[in-house]
Design an enzyme around this catalytic site. Structure first.
Site, PDB file in Angstrom:
ATOM      1  N   ASP A 102      -9.864   2.073  -3.703  1.00 29.99           N
ATOM      2  CA  ASP A 102      -8.917   2.014  -2.584  1.00 29.99           C
ATOM      3  C   ASP A 102      -8.028   3.256  -2.638  1.00 29.99           C
ATOM      4  O   ASP A 102      -8.509   4.375  -2.480  1.00 29.99           O
ATOM      5  CB  ASP A 102      -8.148   0.685  -2.670  1.00 29.99           C
ATOM      6  CG  ASP A 102      -7.366   0.381  -1.407  1.00 29.99           C
ATOM      7  OD1 ASP A 102      -7.111   1.295  -0.615  1.00 29.99           O
ATOM      8  OD2 ASP A 102      -6.973  -0.782  -1.210  1.00 29.99           O
ATOM      9  N   GLU A 116       0.841  -1.201   0.000  1.00 29.56           N
ATOM     10  CA  GLU A 116       0.000   0.000   0.000  1.00 29.56           C
ATOM     11  C   GLU A 116       0.869   1.242   0.000  1.00 29.56           C
ATOM     12  O   GLU A 116       2.069   1.178   0.225  1.00 29.56           O
ATOM     13  CB  GLU A 116      -0.845   0.030   1.285  1.00 29.56           C
ATOM     14  CG  GLU A 116      -2.100  -0.822   1.242  1.00 29.56           C
ATOM     15  CD  GLU A 116      -3.279  -0.073   0.632  1.00 29.56           C
ATOM     16  OE1 GLU A 116      -3.060   1.048   0.103  1.00 29.56           O
ATOM     17  OE2 GLU A 116      -4.392  -0.597   0.665  1.00 29.56           O
ATOM     18  N   ASN A 148      -4.341   3.811   8.417  1.00 28.00           N
ATOM     19  CA  ASN A 148      -4.427   3.242   7.078  1.00 28.00           C
ATOM     20  C   ASN A 148      -3.827   4.250   6.100  1.00 28.00           C
ATOM     21  O   ASN A 148      -2.780   4.821   6.371  1.00 28.00           O
ATOM     22  CB  ASN A 148      -5.890   2.862   6.779  1.00 28.00           C
ATOM     23  CG  ASN A 148      -6.014   1.913   5.613  1.00 28.00           C
ATOM     24  OD1 ASN A 148      -5.260   0.938   5.554  1.00 28.00           O
ATOM     25  ND2 ASN A 148      -6.893   2.177   4.679  1.00 28.00           N
ATOM     26  N   ASN A 200      -9.301   5.877   2.953  1.00 26.95           N
ATOM     27  CA  ASN A 200      -8.400   5.609   1.844  1.00 26.95           C
ATOM     28  C   ASN A 200      -8.306   6.838   0.940  1.00 26.95           C
ATOM     29  O   ASN A 200      -8.811   7.912   1.254  1.00 26.95           O
ATOM     30  CB  ASN A 200      -8.927   4.404   1.037  1.00 26.95           C
ATOM     31  CG  ASN A 200      -8.290   3.106   1.478  1.00 26.95           C
ATOM     32  OD1 ASN A 200      -7.074   3.036   1.636  1.00 26.95           O
ATOM     33  ND2 ASN A 200      -9.095   2.085   1.688  1.00 26.95           N
ATOM     34  N   ARG A 213      -6.235   0.972  13.596  1.00 23.97           N
ATOM     35  CA  ARG A 213      -4.880   1.148  13.089  1.00 23.97           C
ATOM     36  C   ARG A 213      -4.919   2.183  11.973  1.00 23.97           C
ATOM     37  O   ARG A 213      -5.930   2.337  11.281  1.00 23.97           O
ATOM     38  CB  ARG A 213      -4.292  -0.169  12.567  1.00 23.97           C
ATOM     39  CG  ARG A 213      -4.970  -0.706  11.314  1.00 23.97           C
ATOM     40  CD  ARG A 213      -4.066  -1.674  10.558  1.00 23.97           C
ATOM     41  NE  ARG A 213      -4.749  -2.325   9.449  1.00 23.97           N
ATOM     42  CZ  ARG A 213      -4.902  -1.781   8.245  1.00 23.97           C
ATOM     43  NH1 ARG A 213      -4.454  -0.561   7.999  1.00 23.97           N
ATOM     44  NH2 ARG A 213      -5.520  -2.449   7.285  1.00 23.97           N
TER      45      ARG A 213
HETATM   46 CA    CA Z   1      -5.712   1.355   1.125  1.00 19.59          CA
END
Ligand code: CA
Length: 303
Positions: A202, A21, A106, A152, A104
């Site tokens: 995403d 990511e 991201n 995201n 958490r």
């Molecule tokens: Ca992501």
């Protein structure tokens, strides 16, 4: 809806990540940085030596960004840290959400004014448990959005007047008026929604024409969308279902780097998509991006 097209791509030389990511291009080192979130790794691909270096930590890492001197900012489970480049030496900076250990960090990104934006999510994916924060140069932070499920995709328009933002399960790209002086958001609206058959949006970046490049999780593609009309303009097919994020890189920022994941895949899935978790380069993709902004911190915690 226009189908994704086949395109030539290269695969970076590294063992597949579980959840690759947050790709960030370093124009000074001509390297790509990314994270393997759940494995607590920061990886760096040097485009000249063609080597990948891995830096391992003992906790999840949501995102990284660059400081002006090349050090990294990393959003880890236990807070936001400064990491001395090329090492695992870290110095604590701040922790915008220290009271929710079930969350958490991201996706995160530095805005064009040096502020670091970081979202989070429940580790068990509980809906609406996540938030979006801004970390200011004096290391204070502000809660910008709450009730987010999987924070995201952050991208600022070329005139810096609009922030685009994705809360993945909604499949929507939101837009906000963006106040450059303060970093405040207003006038939230839905720019467009990705149809279900295209996968789930995403990570995201923007090109010099102001078009959004969105990673389609479970969509086998990275695609270019017009935020004004909500139309899909182009999709590039990739050999992994779970495409997670993208960033422009290369000497002229004309190569598109695309990350992917093997999170949750069965052995049979991995047999069918052995490159899942790899990072792909689409060289000279026909579009150009911007240099990654660098984090400005006035409260110096340099190690
Ligand atoms: Ca992501």
């Amino acid at each position: 809806m226009i189908p994704a097209i086949d395109i030539a791509y290269e695969v970076l030389p590294h063992p597949p990540s579980y959840l690759a990511e947050g790709p960030v291009w370093d124009e000074v080192q001509q390297s790509l940085l990314w994270v393997d979130i759940l494995n607590g790794k920061i990886l760096e691909f040097n485009s000249e030596s063609k080597e990948v270096e891995t830096f391992e930590f003992q906790e999840p890492i949501g995102a990284v960004a660059l400081f002006p001197d090349g050090d990294l900012l990393a959003a880890m489970q236990s807070g936001i840290f400064r990491i001395k480049r090329g090492t695992t030496n870290r110095t604590f900076l701040c922790h915008p959400e220290s009271d929710t250990p079930t969350n958490r960090y991201n996706d995160g990104k530095c805005d064009p004014y040096g502020r670091f934006w970081i979202g989070n999510m429940a580790q068990d994916h509980s809906p609406g448990a996540g938030n979006l924060f801004t970390v200011y140069p004096d290391l204070t932070s502000k809660l910008q959005r709450s009730g987010v499920s999987i924070s995201n995709g952050l991208a600022w328009s070329n005139d810096h007047k609009t922030l685009y933002y994705i809360d993945s399960p909604t499949r929507c790209v939101q837009a906000f008026d963006y106040d450059a002086a303060t970093g405040n958001l207003s006038r939230r609206r839905i720019a467009f929604q990705i149809p279900e058959q295209e996968g789930t949006p995403d990570g995201m970046t923007i090109d010099r024409k102001g078009m959004l490049w969105i990673a389609h999780w479970d969509g086998w593609q990275v695609a270019r969308w017009d935020p004004e009309t909500g139309k899909k303009l182009l999709g590039f097919k990739l050999p992994a279902a779970q495409i997670t994020s993208c960033a422009f890189g290369g000497p002229e920022l004309k190569d598109l780097y695309v990350t992917s994941a093997r999170e949750g895949l069965t052995e049979e899935d991995i047999r069918l998509q052995p490159f899942a978790g790899s990072v792909f380069i689409i060289k000279n993709c026909g579009f150009q991006g911007f240099i990654s902004p660098r984090v400005q911190i006035t409260n110096s915690h340099k190690s």
